[in-house]
Design an enzyme around this catalytic site. Structure first.
Site, PDB file in Angstrom:
ATOM      1  N   LYS A 219       5.188  -7.820   8.405  1.00  0.00           N
ATOM      2  CA  LYS A 219       6.037  -7.541   9.562  1.00  0.00           C
ATOM      3  C   LYS A 219       5.645  -8.496  10.683  1.00  0.00           C
ATOM      4  CE  LYS A 219       6.808  -2.650   8.492  1.00  0.00           C
ATOM      5  NZ  LYS A 219       6.570  -1.243   8.913  1.00  0.00           N
TER       6      LYS A 219
ATOM      7  N   ASP B 155       7.366   5.552   1.307  1.00  0.00           N
ATOM      8  CA  ASP B 155       6.411   5.058   2.297  1.00  0.00           C
ATOM      9  C   ASP B 155       5.664   6.250   2.873  1.00  0.00           C
ATOM     10  OD1 ASP B 155       4.986   3.848   4.286  1.00  0.00           O
ATOM     11  OD2 ASP B 155       6.720   3.037   5.360  1.00  0.00           O
TER      12      ASP B 155
ATOM     13  N   GLU C 180       4.192   2.825  -0.845  1.00  0.00           N
ATOM     14  CA  GLU C 180       3.731   2.043   0.296  1.00  0.00           C
ATOM     15  C   GLU C 180       2.733   2.842   1.132  1.00  0.00           C
ATOM     16  OE1 GLU C 180       5.753  -0.413   4.056  1.00  0.00           O
ATOM     17  OE2 GLU C 180       7.013   0.381   2.438  1.00  0.00           O
TER      18      GLU C 180
ATOM     19  N   LYS D  25      10.725   8.078   3.439  1.00  0.00           N
ATOM     20  CA  LYS D  25       9.471   8.345   4.131  1.00  0.00           C
ATOM     21  C   LYS D  25       8.875   9.663   3.633  1.00  0.00           C
ATOM     22  CE  LYS D  25       9.409   4.933   7.247  1.00  0.00           C
ATOM     23  NZ  LYS D  25       8.289   3.990   7.429  1.00  0.00           N
TER      24      LYS D  25
END
Length: 335
Positions: free
Chosen positions: A248, A177, A203, A150
């Site tokens: 998702k 991400d 991402e 992240k």
């Protein structure tokens, strides 16, 4: 055929706080739905979409709003028009898949027409913390072959994070991400740094609603949409700006629409990724069905739960596999 619909709320506390761009997460509360016909009972779990205020109270209000129609015997196709994309529809849709699976003694993957479930390499996610903390958590993933890091939107700090992970694990497939953390001026230097560090995927670099910042950008590595593409409609609107879509089930409203999104993404020339909003094995199981069709799998959610044994042993050697005896989500005809 009348149906019973019940639900409960689960705290889903994390074993450690988890930092992403703009949030420090201590838990990812979920609503767990059970749909039954008196003999068989299917289950579905949803955390909703936190950045859209789609949380358990909202999901439960949505369920109550359509309870009469649900209990009258709605099927999966009817559910698509009964509720919008989001967590409530996800939990109900997945429960209906499992209910049908158990009634027919046929695994969900076969009902869905996807290949027989096999173990899949999954990413394991590291938080947007200081490098020392990231490296401490990385020690738990010695068998992982795929890591997601992240970022927080501070290019200098994020560069140190990426370099620390790459130095420690030069062997892994590495993605990052950004969780909407960057603006237009950062895209070129960010991408150059990522390429230099052999990062395979970027991402969601920009904020949802600001996707036009990607227009005309010739990115030197694949760019994935997460927050920018929630459902099938948005996939068709936004696909030209991305190389991969992260599907998702909480975003799109269940396995039914997720399968349609995967097929449409392929038709449009995009890669396909499956992700999760944390959650237990019950949340990961329908995503694992979708994973059989994906290029990138990110189903590490159960690993991060605080309850001992919460992951039910589904992770092994960097791969994820739903057990054969996990109700309809495994293979009830052979368990």
């Amino acid at each position: 055929m009348s149906l019973s619909v019940t639900y409960r709320r689960d705290a889903m506390r994390m074993r450690e706080p988890f930092r992403i761009s703009g949030y420090l997460l201590h838990a990812m509360p979920a609503t767990v739905v059970t749909v039954g016909d008196g003999t068989h009972f299917g289950r579905g779990e949803a955390a909703g979409v936190y950045y859209l205020n789609d949380d358990p109270p909202h999901m439960e209000r949505e369920i109550e709003r359509v309870r009469d129609a649900l209990e009258a015997g709605v099927d999966r196709q009817g559910l698509q028009s009964l509720l919008p994309p989001g967590g409530a529809r996800n939990a109900l849709d997945c429960a209906l898949w499992e209910l049908e699976s158990l009634k027919k003694a046929t695994p969900v993957w076969r009902l869905a027409g996807v290949p027989e479930s096999k173990p899949q390499v999954t990413t394991f996610t590291l938080p947007a913390d200081d490098p020392a903390e990231i490296l401490r958590r990385l020690e738990a993933f010695t068998s992982a072959t795929s890591i997601k890091l992240k970022l927080e939107g501070d290019l200098a700090a994020d560069t140190e994070r990426v370099r620390a992970v790459r130095r420690a694990r030069p062997d892994v497939w590495l993605s990052v991400d950004a969780n909407q953390g960057f603006g237009a001026k950062d895209l070129e230097p960010l991408a150059a740094m990522l390429v230099d560090q052999d990062v395979a995927l970027l991402e969601q670099p920009v904020r949802r609603g600001s996707e036009q910042l990607l227009d005309g950008w010739d990115a030197p590595l694949p760019v994935a949409a997460d927050e920018s593409i929630l459902d099938l409609k948005e996939l068709r609107e936004q696909y030209r700006r991305f190389d991969i879509v992260n599907i998702k089930l909480d975003k799109c409203g269940g396995l039914t629409e997720a399968l349609a999104m995967a097929a449409e993404a392929r038709r449009l020339g995009l890669g396909v990724m499956v992700g999760n909003m944390a959650g237990s094995v019950l949340a990961a199981a329908p995503g694992f069905v979708l994973a059989q069709l994906c290029d990138v799998v990110d189903l590490d959610g159960p690993y991060f739960l605080a309850e001992p044994g919460a992951d039910r042993g589904i992770f092994n050697a960097g791969k994820v596999m739903i057990p054969a005896d996990f109700w309809g989500w495994g293979n009830p005809s052979s368990a």
